[in-house]
Design an enzyme around this catalytic site. Structure first.
Site, PDB file in Angstrom:
ATOM      1  CB  CYS A  45       6.273  11.919 -40.778  1.00  0.00           C
ATOM      2  SG  CYS A  45       7.552  13.200 -39.976  1.00  0.00           S
TER       3      CYS A  45
ATOM      4  CG  HIS B  71       2.764  13.808 -41.101  1.00  0.00           C
ATOM      5  ND1 HIS B  71       2.815  13.572 -39.703  1.00  0.00           N
ATOM      6  CD2 HIS B  71       3.778  14.414 -41.208  1.00  0.00           C
ATOM      7  CE1 HIS B  71       3.993  13.831 -39.274  1.00  0.00           C
ATOM      8  NE2 HIS B  71       4.529  14.707 -40.133  1.00  0.00           N
TER       9      HIS B  71
ATOM     10  CG  ASN C 275       5.812  16.780 -37.215  1.00  0.00           C
ATOM     11  OD1 ASN C 275       5.699  15.706 -37.050  1.00  0.00           O
ATOM     12  ND2 ASN C 275       6.301  17.424 -38.114  1.00  0.00           N
TER      13      ASN C 275
HETATM   14  O1  UT7 Z   1       7.146  16.059 -40.549  1.00  0.00           O
HETATM   15  C1  UT7 Z   1       7.744  15.922 -41.682  1.00  0.00           C
HETATM   16  C2  UT7 Z   1       7.425  16.911 -42.666  1.00  0.00           C
HETATM   17  N1  UT7 Z   1       7.726  18.482 -42.298  1.00  0.00           N
HETATM   18  C3  UT7 Z   1       6.970  19.422 -42.619  1.00  0.00           C
HETATM   19  O2  UT7 Z   1       6.154  19.126 -43.275  1.00  0.00           O
HETATM   20  C4  UT7 Z   1       7.431  20.778 -42.225  1.00  0.00           C
HETATM   21  C5  UT7 Z   1       7.086  21.617 -43.447  1.00  0.00           C
HETATM   22  N2  UT7 Z   1       7.441  23.092 -43.489  1.00  0.00           N
HETATM   23  C6  UT7 Z   1       6.738  23.939 -42.465  1.00  0.00           C
HETATM   24  O3  UT7 Z   1       5.767  23.468 -41.736  1.00  0.00           O
HETATM   25  C7  UT7 Z   1       7.030  25.271 -42.592  1.00  0.00           C
HETATM   26  O4  UT7 Z   1       8.187  25.705 -43.740  1.00  0.00           O
HETATM   27  C8  UT7 Z   1       7.931  25.877 -41.191  1.00  0.00           C
HETATM   28  C9  UT7 Z   1       6.695  25.969 -40.114  1.00  0.00           C
HETATM   29  C10 UT7 Z   1       8.957  25.061 -40.643  1.00  0.00           C
HETATM   30  C11 UT7 Z   1       8.387  27.476 -41.651  1.00  0.00           C
HETATM   31  O5  UT7 Z   1       7.408  28.318 -42.140  1.00  0.00           O
HETATM   32  P1  UT7 Z   1       7.712  29.042 -43.298  1.00  0.00           P
HETATM   33  O6  UT7 Z   1       6.176  29.886 -43.460  1.00  0.00           O
HETATM   34  O7  UT7 Z   1       8.125  28.178 -44.364  1.00  0.00           O
HETATM   35  O8  UT7 Z   1       8.510  29.992 -42.742  1.00  0.00           O
HETATM   36  P2  UT7 Z   1      10.312  30.357 -43.310  1.00  0.00           P
HETATM   37  O9  UT7 Z   1      10.961  29.036 -42.940  1.00  0.00           O
HETATM   38  O10 UT7 Z   1      10.144  30.511 -44.722  1.00  0.00           O
HETATM   39  O11 UT7 Z   1      10.598  31.494 -42.454  1.00  0.00           O
HETATM   40  C12 UT7 Z   1       9.881  32.799 -42.571  1.00  0.00           C
HETATM   41  C13 UT7 Z   1      10.485  33.723 -41.576  1.00  0.00           C
HETATM   42  C14 UT7 Z   1      11.965  33.750 -41.425  1.00  0.00           C
HETATM   43  O12 UT7 Z   1      12.478  34.859 -41.269  1.00  0.00           O
HETATM   44  P3  UT7 Z   1      13.130  36.037 -42.498  1.00  0.00           P
HETATM   45  O13 UT7 Z   1      14.141  35.454 -43.164  1.00  0.00           O
HETATM   46  O14 UT7 Z   1      11.661  36.082 -43.509  1.00  0.00           O
HETATM   47  O15 UT7 Z   1      13.222  37.175 -41.759  1.00  0.00           O
HETATM   48  C15 UT7 Z   1      12.433  32.858 -40.496  1.00  0.00           C
HETATM   49  O16 UT7 Z   1      13.666  33.060 -40.005  1.00  0.00           O
HETATM   50  O17 UT7 Z   1      10.103  33.319 -40.094  1.00  0.00           O
HETATM   51  C16 UT7 Z   1      11.522  32.988 -39.505  1.00  0.00           C
HETATM   52  N3  UT7 Z   1      11.135  32.086 -38.414  1.00  0.00           N
HETATM   53  C17 UT7 Z   1      10.640  32.200 -37.171  1.00  0.00           C
HETATM   54  N4  UT7 Z   1      10.009  33.713 -36.741  1.00  0.00           N
HETATM   55  C18 UT7 Z   1       9.562  33.377 -35.395  1.00  0.00           C
HETATM   56  C19 UT7 Z   1      11.475  30.903 -38.478  1.00  0.00           C
HETATM   57  N5  UT7 Z   1      11.044  30.164 -37.471  1.00  0.00           N
HETATM   58  C20 UT7 Z   1      10.553  31.158 -36.755  1.00  0.00           C
HETATM   59  C21 UT7 Z   1       9.915  31.139 -35.383  1.00  0.00           C
HETATM   60  N6  UT7 Z   1       9.386  32.107 -34.809  1.00  0.00           N
HETATM   61  N7  UT7 Z   1       9.661  30.054 -34.432  1.00  0.00           N
END
Ligand code: UT7
Length: 321
Positions: free
Chosen positions: A112, A248, A278
């Site tokens: 990125c 970004h 992204n």
């Molecule tokens: O570009 C390079 C750099 N990249 C980034 O900067 C990305 C950084 N990370 C993020 O943007 C976020 O961490 C994400 C958007 C990827 C995820 O958001 P989050 O708030 O960190 O969610 P999480 O991974 O902690 O997941 C929370 C919950 C989980 O369920 P449980 O374990 O709490 O039951 C996931 O399984 O959300 C669930 N989950 C989803 N639910 C519905 C994960 N993806 C999805 C989805 N739809 N697409």
């Protein structure tokens, strides 16, 4: 002497994938994607379109708007982590598509941060006198390395390209640029195999982008806050001197957290991920071009560009438009 942007361009494939479309593919909801990421829709390249096709379209617009004769271009640098092929590089492929030859054209892989890395390098070429007209591109087809059955990643990534033409100038342009990386974080965001780690002929249908999103999120916020503060200090500026902040475009919550820590008000922060998703190395030049087209960023404005991506890699550019 400075390097100054004389024109920008961008390109998005016409195929739009909405959150509602994704609800039909994986176990997700529009509400989850919007509230956790800020993304509502994204563009996906047609199967026959490659990264160089997208980069070429963005470059063509920048060249047309610049008013230069394309033969003035004497350097092409492309930031991408989704090259058409391992070799030749995307820069050389785009050089040929534009109808140019006989000068350096290469791509760099800093995920990125690719566009910010490319800007930093182009600036050095210009300041050394080796380039009088540089074409800098960020272009990606992330859809090709995304697992469309993995809801953790497929709701985030997208395709697109942005380009900028840089020329030497006595008026301030790039006033600061610094890059960084820390390979200790390589297991948080990666593609498992490449041409060297597993020969192409052995690659199976399991070679997709992997991300420990939550951990990436935390390091991204801390790193972006600290590099922005260091950068502003080095040029004796405060966040009040910044007219526009283009971080970004990975997650609206990362952008909001960083802007708050830097005391940059919302109205100065460019958000394009809502419509673009992204797009990795393409995200910053896409946001820059869109903001110029919308009349937000104007000549004379001071813009802070900030990248963060796999590696981890990061970078800052402070530029007067
Ligand atoms: O570009 C390079 C750099 N990249 C980034 O900067 C990305 C950084 N990370 C993020 O943007 C976020 O961490 C994400 C958007 C990827 C995820 O958001 P989050 O708030 O960190 O969610 P999480 O991974 O902690 O997941 C929370 C919950 C989980 O369920 P449980 O374990 O709490 O039951 C996931 O399984 O959300 C669930 N989950 C989803 N639910 C519905 C994960 N993806 C999805 C989805 N739809 N697409």
């Amino acid at each position: 002497m400075f390097s100054k942007i004389i024109a920008t361009g961008s390109y998005l494939p016409s195929n739009i994938l909405t959150n509602q479309d994704l609800e039909k593919k994986v176990d997700t909801t529009d509400e989850w994607i919007r509230s956790r990421t800020g993304i509502e829709r994204r563009s996906i390249a047609d199967p026959q379109q490659t990264t160089s096709d997208l980069g070429y379209e963005a470059a063509k617009k920048a060249i047309d708007r610049s008013g230069i004769d394309k033969h003035e271009i004497d350097l092409i640098i492309v930031g991408t982590c989704t090259p058409d092929v391992p070799t030749p590089n995307v820069g050389a492929i785009i050089q040929e598509k534009i109808g140019l030859k006989d000068f350096p054209a290469f791509s760099i892989e800093a995920a990125c941060s690719g566009f910010v890395y490319a800007m930093n390098l182009a600036n050095k070429f210009i300041l050394s006198g080796d380039s009088k007209c540089a074409l800098v591109i960020g272009a990606e087809t992330l859809s090709r390395i995304t697992d469309w059955e993995d809801r953790n990643t497929c709701v985030l990534f997208a395709d697109g390209a942005g380009a900028a033409i840089l020329k030497p100038s006595e008026d301030p342009g790039i006033i600061y640029s610094k890059l960084g990386a820390n390979g200790a974080y390589s297991d948080l965001l990666y593609v498992p195999y490449g041409t060297s780690k597993r020969p192409l002929k052995e690659q199976r249908n399991d070679n997709f982008l992997q991300m420990k999103g939550n951990e990436v999120f935390k390091v991204a916020v801390k790193t972006l806050e600290s590099i922005a503060k260091d950068s502003l200090k080095e040029v004796n500026m405060t966040s009040e001197d910044i007219d526009w902040f283009i971080p970004h475009q990975a997650n609206i919550r990362i952008i909001q957290a960083v802007s708050k820590r830097l005391n940059i008000p919302e109205k100065k922060v460019i958000i394009s991920l809502t419509d673009h998703g992204n797009t990795s190395a393409a995200s910053i030049p896409l946001a820059l071009d869109q903001s110029i087209r919308e009349g937000k960023i104007k000549t004379g404005d001071t813009v802070l560009l900030q990248s963060f991506g796999a590696g981890f890699t990061w970078g800052t550019v402070i530029i007067k438009i």
